[in-house]
Scaffold this active site. Sequence first.
Site, PDB file in Angstrom:
ATOM      1  CD  GLU A 173      -2.746  -1.393   0.155  1.00  0.00           C
ATOM      2  OE1 GLU A 173      -3.084  -0.363  -0.474  1.00  0.00           O
ATOM      3  OE2 GLU A 173      -3.151  -2.522  -0.149  1.00  0.00           O
ATOM      4  CB  CYS A 175      -1.110   7.622   1.113  1.00  0.00           C
ATOM      5  SG  CYS A 175      -2.488   6.722   1.861  1.00  0.00           S
TER       6      CYS A 175
END
Length: 503
Positions: free
Chosen positions: A230, A264
């Site tokens: 991720e 993110c």
Amino acid sequence: MTKPADVAKRQVRTEKSADTLSLQALLELQRAAFLRDGIPDAQTRIDRINRLQSLLLNHAEELAEALNEDFGTRPRELSMAADVAGCMVDLAHQKKHLTSWMKTSTPGKWLARAGLRQELRHDPKGVIGIMGPWNFPLNLTIVPAGSAFAAGNRVLIRPSSVTAKTTAVLAKYAPRYFDLEELAVLTSAHGGGSDFAKLEVDHMFFTGSPEVGASVAAEAGKNLVPVSLELGGKNPVVVDADADIAKAATRIADARLVNGGQVCLCPDYVWVPEAKLGEFTDRVLARWRTNLPTIKDNPHYTSTINEKNFNRIVGLIDDAESLGATKHQVIPAGEKLPDAGTRKIPPTLLTGVKAGMKIEEDEVFGPVLTVYPYRELDEAITHITSHPHPLTMYWHGDRNDRFYQLADSTRSGSINGNDFALNMFGPDLPFGGIGRSGMGGYHGKTGFDTFSHTRAVAFSSMKVAVSEMMSAPFTPRDVKTTNFQLKFWSFLTKRSTKKNRRK
């Protein structure tokens, strides 16, 4: 066959710290326990997730204070919302549905009538290694841990060393809720992340930068350990020609500053219709001025995590400005920013950014927003597709033909329309990237599937034997059967081709 929870054993938990054992010893302990106890039943899995929730909820205030100390300044409300309460929806969803997810399914019903029964088991993999990042050190380790528990696994968690105080609190209390053979929280006493990446776990789950993710994948690959990555990326925003500029500017301005821009999913750069560029930039700056009458000593403005990242972000701004970009910063009267002592960087908007500037390529991960003008949507699409696939993409405007043109012409882990990180709300959408922004996903059933092995089982009660049909000698009957199959599939393929051409 699943086995029930051993309640008596949990009542005599030793509360032994993970620091008393080596990395390899912890792995061997959990693997031995997994093999000894077998596949856990639903009650055991739910019990483990309940304890995971209690670990966060019972020590929420201490964890929030540790997060504030790790960052320098981090609002309690943000830590509670994102790193504590933010975990609960997915954990509750796992508990609600794992009983049905773990059941053996039976596809191929028509084959069963012929005597070939097929099943799909959803077995746990064994021991899962989870490497967490520093920006949301609880959410991005606890949520995947919950998915791993739902799938029936044991878990080793390696939080980021950057948020050492938060890790210390988690490691302190975890043994009160879990035996080390169920879950162990590792600290810097076990070495660095590179040491953890070398473990021969049954699945490695990493959240962090693409650069570190590549090294984790390389280490895991040496042991053929499957990996979920991720990662991050430069998330683009496209504001439609017919969008409400005031609303879009307000929401994008707010989204850029979540956790000091250290998310993110934060928007990194924006494409705005050329005729509305001035209005958009003015409104973004006005929003920041209204929300931030002070910055340096403002407890609601998150600090940059450390000196290294502070200097990196300031360097990106300075590099762009030195090469011709225009810098617009919101600095309250009487304050001198950026301030290295508090690691506070003022909200910064850049225009005139061009190829060759470092900020064109590097993910900022800070309170900086780049804005580009466009006349035709193809300009934005060309820019986005010439860069690595982002973790998410933002669109502000109606769900119109131009939106579908953007969606069909680009690739990203997700798309969010008219607000920030909507794909994180609710447990039914998978979370994950594509290409440089990641591989694999989790949340909801996707998380359960990530940490499960879908195992095929087939039993025959047929009168004919496949082994006999596929081994010598091949009789005239075998030749006839083979030729019939070729003619049959050739007929179906030609018919499908003609049908498709008529559409």
